[in-house]
Design a protein around this motif. Structure first.
Motif, PDB file in Angstrom:
ATOM      1  N   PRO A 279       0.893  -1.262  -0.153  1.00 34.96           N
ATOM      2  CA  PRO A 279      -0.050   0.096   0.184  1.00 34.96           C
ATOM      3  C   PRO A 279       0.910   1.183   0.031  1.00 34.96           C
ATOM      4  O   PRO A 279       0.314   2.302  -0.241  1.00 34.96           O
TER       5      PRO A 279
ATOM      6  N   THR B  93     -12.467  -6.034   1.515  1.00 39.64           N
ATOM      7  CA  THR B  93     -12.087  -5.550  -0.062  1.00 39.64           C
ATOM      8  C   THR B  93     -13.325  -5.479  -0.884  1.00 39.64           C
ATOM      9  O   THR B  93     -13.378  -4.423  -1.695  1.00 39.64           O
TER      10      THR B  93
ATOM     11  N   VAL C 206     -12.705  -0.922   1.025  1.00 35.46           N
ATOM     12  CA  VAL C 206     -11.721  -0.449  -0.014  1.00 35.46           C
ATOM     13  C   VAL C 206     -12.656   0.260  -1.107  1.00 35.46           C
ATOM     14  O   VAL C 206     -12.148   1.472  -1.576  1.00 35.46           O
TER      15      VAL C 206
ATOM     16  N   SER D   8     -14.271   3.439   0.358  1.00 35.90           N
ATOM     17  CA  SER D   8     -13.266   4.601   0.582  1.00 35.90           C
ATOM     18  C   SER D   8     -13.001   5.428  -0.697  1.00 35.90           C
ATOM     19  O   SER D   8     -12.576   6.656  -0.510  1.00 35.90           O
ATOM     20  N   LYS D   9     -12.856   4.833  -1.654  1.00 32.51           N
ATOM     21  CA  LYS D   9     -12.609   5.328  -3.041  1.00 32.51           C
ATOM     22  C   LYS D   9     -13.693   6.388  -3.352  1.00 32.51           C
ATOM     23  O   LYS D   9     -13.246   7.765  -3.711  1.00 32.51           O
TER      24      LYS D   9
ATOM     25  N   SER E 196     -12.153   1.770   8.302  1.00 34.64           N
ATOM     26  CA  SER E 196     -11.184   2.050   7.450  1.00 34.64           C
ATOM     27  C   SER E 196     -11.635   2.803   5.890  1.00 34.64           C
ATOM     28  O   SER E 196     -10.946   3.478   5.415  1.00 34.64           O
TER      29      SER E 196
END
Length: 427
Positions: free
Chosen positions: A64, A269, A273, A276-277, A352
């Protein structure tokens, strides 16, 4: 009629369309992985899966941050800064890969069992880190251009190729190398599709302008000095658990935990993930318009909380039974581990996805403190369990309680940050 109109409005909302595009690809790719997992637990032993996970854990610490987190700056950079940021991100990854390779040599020396099991394949890691850096850069560029469909398709391509190769190499009795080959080779798949729009722009990425690169890297130096160390500590705190468990309880027990680790990583995932984008991009846009991003935060928080609650309830109630049925009776112990860790992973899923709040607000310093706490708790748990000769269940329970407390405090602070209306980036 109002309900129908409201559903139509939500369905066509940019926020949910973006998430839906990303989530669809992740759902398909993770479904492929889930369907192949019962095959992998029958093709490979607990020890083989343990060795593979331990090796991948080392690379997971650095993947990362391989670009110094400058790749994230591509999303919100000015148009003239895109080219030097892409170049600077890759050049940094080359420099960082050299340093990591030296550390990797020490890691293999301290873990002779790994090298004796897989041989020369272990030395592919530095090359794969560079490929990962290219993937990180391309994903950030796709995110900048709102090319969520392309990101989604690349998820599917990589997952399908990895699992297909794993099956082929596994049937050929490649042992642990089957898992490693499939992981490494699949990183090349999907890159052509992700780079298409970038190639069409003909930015002349091979033509370097040192002054422009240095200027862009200096402007976004907070990525390197604050966001990168925080992300590194985050990766280290979780990957260190793998090293601690293998050291405390052996590779065989760690192999059972590795399945728990992989399965709990799927919803992260799939949901966290990708969310978050979308949240990051929407939060930046809201900040530019209203000088805060409270609405984007609350909208994301509510959605994530519902998804996390459903996941935790299912895993706590049915975890051991599901693992015994799906992966084989001997893997029921992995289901016991997942029951202990599920609540913490549910809170982690929410937190997260909303961590980019710190980047949006220019408060990366806080993330470094947060991740330092995770690492401190990991190390403390290790010594407590070793000192009192406790079992793995006690170790996992300690981790679950301590990590959850950090996530909850952080989540509250993210919310407070999102409400502020002063100039963030000048802090």
């Amino acid at each position: 009629m109002k309900i129908k109109e409201k559903f139509y409005s939500i369905n066509n909302n940019t926020f949910f369309k973006s998430f839906r595009s990303l989530a669809l690809g992740s759902m398909i790719s993770q479904t492929i992985t889930m369907l192949m997992s019962p095959v992998s637990t029958r093709l490979f032993s607990s020890t083989e899966l343990g060795i593979y996970t331990l090796l991948i854990s080392f690379s997971a610490i650095f993947e990362p941050v391989i670009c110094g987190k400058y790749d994230l700056a591509i999303v919100r950079a000015e148009e003239k800064e895109v080219k030097p940021l892409i170049q600077g991100s890759f050049l940094f990854s080359v420099f960082f890969s050299i340093i990591i390779s030296l550390l990797y040599c020490i890691f293999l020396y301290l873990n002779p069992t790994i090298y004796s099991s897989i041989g020369f394949v272990a030395w592919l890691l530095p090359i794969m880190l560079l490929i990962t850096s290219v993937n990180n850069i391309l994903t950030s560029y796709n995110n900048r251009e709102s090319e969520y469909k392309i990101i989604s398709q690349s998820f599917v391509i990589k997952s399908a190729s990895q699992n297909l190769l794993m099956l082929i190499f596994g049937l050929l009795n490649f042992s642990t190398n089957a898992l490693i080959y499939s992981k490494y080779i699949s990183n090349f798949f999907g890159m052509g599709k992700q780079s298409k729009s970038l190639r069409l722009r003909r930015l002349g990425l091979m033509q370097l302008n040192p002054l422009e690169i240095r200027g862009s890297l200096f402007k976004y130096r907070n990525q390197l000095f604050f966001n990168m160390p925080a992300q590194f500590l985050n990766s280290l705190s979780y990957s260190s658990l793998n090293f601690f468990i293998s050291a405390l309880f052996g590779i065989h027990i760690f192999g059972y935990y590795s399945l728990t680790y992989r399965m709990l990583g799927l919803p992260l995932t799939l949901i966290s993930v990708n969310m978050s984008k979308v949240f990051y991009k929407n939060a930046v846009e809201e900040l530019n318009r209203f000088n805060n991003f409270k609405n984007s935060f609350l909208k994301s928080f509510m959605f994530l909380s519902i998804m996390a609650s459903l996941m935790v309830i299912i895993l706590v109630i049915f975890g051991p039974q599901l693992f015994s049925i799906v992966f084989g009776s001997e893997w029921g112990i992995s289901g016991e581990y997942i029951r202990i860790l599920a609540p913490m992973y549910g809170i982690r899923l929410v937190t997260s996805a909303l961590t980019p709040s710190l980047i949006v607000a220019g408060k990366q310093k806080y993330e470094m403190k947060m991740q330092s706490m995770f690492l401190a708790f990991s190390v403390s748990s290790f010594f407590i369990v070793r000192t009192f000769n406790l079992g793995i269940n006690y170790f996992l329970l300690l981790i679950s309680v301590l990590f959850s407390s950090v996530y909850l405090v952080s989540l509250y602070n993210f919310y407070k940050i999102s409400k502020k209306s002063e100039g963030y980036l000048n802090d």
